[in-house]
Motif scaffolding. Structure first.
Motif, PDB file in Angstrom:
ATOM      1  N   UNK A 120       0.780  -1.372   0.026  1.00  0.00           N
ATOM      2  CA  UNK A 120       0.011   0.081  -0.166  1.00  0.00           C
ATOM      3  C   UNK A 120       0.855   1.335   0.053  1.00  0.00           C
ATOM      4  N   UNK A 121       2.050   1.233   0.662  1.00  0.00           N
ATOM      5  CA  UNK A 121       2.834   2.462   0.926  1.00  0.00           C
ATOM      6  C   UNK A 121       1.945   3.500   1.688  1.00  0.00           C
ATOM      7  N   UNK A 122       2.446   4.679   1.785  1.00  0.00           N
ATOM      8  CA  UNK A 122       1.705   5.615   2.621  1.00  0.00           C
ATOM      9  C   UNK A 122       1.067   6.725   1.679  1.00  0.00           C
ATOM     10  N   UNK A 123      -0.223   6.848   1.816  1.00  0.00           N
ATOM     11  CA  UNK A 123      -0.731   7.700   0.539  1.00  0.00           C
ATOM     12  C   UNK A 123      -0.282   9.204   0.899  1.00  0.00           C
ATOM     13  N   UNK A 124       0.202   9.637   2.175  1.00  0.00           N
ATOM     14  CA  UNK A 124       0.387  10.843   2.536  1.00  0.00           C
ATOM     15  C   UNK A 124       1.852  11.331   2.776  1.00  0.00           C
TER      16      UNK A 124
END
Length: 167
Positions: free
Chosen positions: A17-21
């Motif tokens: 997912x990784x980090x969206x922000x």
């Protein structure tokens, strides 16, 4: 302390997912002259629940905690951000700060490679590989992980606090 800061943003690749922000941060040379001081510095800045070992040779992430990794010895090539991420060369004295959800994997390690890992506030962490059964819950958990109060290297000031502003 002389170092070079790099920031990396990664998108969800369908598995990691990784980090969206929040960006991943690499503090190249943060402990250039004294890598052995990294663990004590992490602890002093309330990044605890530490360990010393290597990095898994498969893509994984932590869905419920941010992670700081200090290279204590040797060098390595890491893949950060999943299959579509970046290959990053690290060496003794470098620090990586990975926001929750950020994939990481060891591609190649030189002799004596080891890292110290730690988590803000001593948080417990999970280890995820992007399996479908865990992804949905992890996507929500990643959004809920609180911002750290301190930078793992610089404490109440530093690149983390300047770059991790909002969620």
């Amino acid at each position: 302390m002389r170092m070079h800061l790099s920031t990396y943003f990664f998108e969800d690749d369908g598995r990691i997912p990784n980090n969206p922000v929040l960006p991943a941060l690499v503090y190249a040379g943060a402990f250039r002259t004294a890598p052995h001081e990294a663990e004590a510095t992490f602890n002093r800045n309330d990044w605890r629940n530490g360990w010393v070992n290597g990095v898994y040779a498969y893509h994984h992430y932590h869905g419920n905690s941010h992670e700081a990794l200090a290279v204590l010895g040797g060098s390595a090539l890491l893949m950060i951000g999943g299959e579509n991420g970046n290959e990053i060369e690290v060496q003794a004295g470098d620090v990586l700060v990975l926001p929750a959800g950020t994939g990481h994997k060891l591609l190649r390690a030189g002799a004596g490679f080891s890292v110290a890992g730690a988590y803000p506030g001593g948080m417990s962490y999970n280890t995820r590989t992007g399996n479908a059964g865990e992804r949905q819950r992890d996507l929500e958990d990643i959004r809920l992980v609180p911002l750290p109060d301190q930078d793992p290297v610089f404490g109440r000031e530093g690149p983390l606090l300047a770059n991790w502003k909002t969620k």
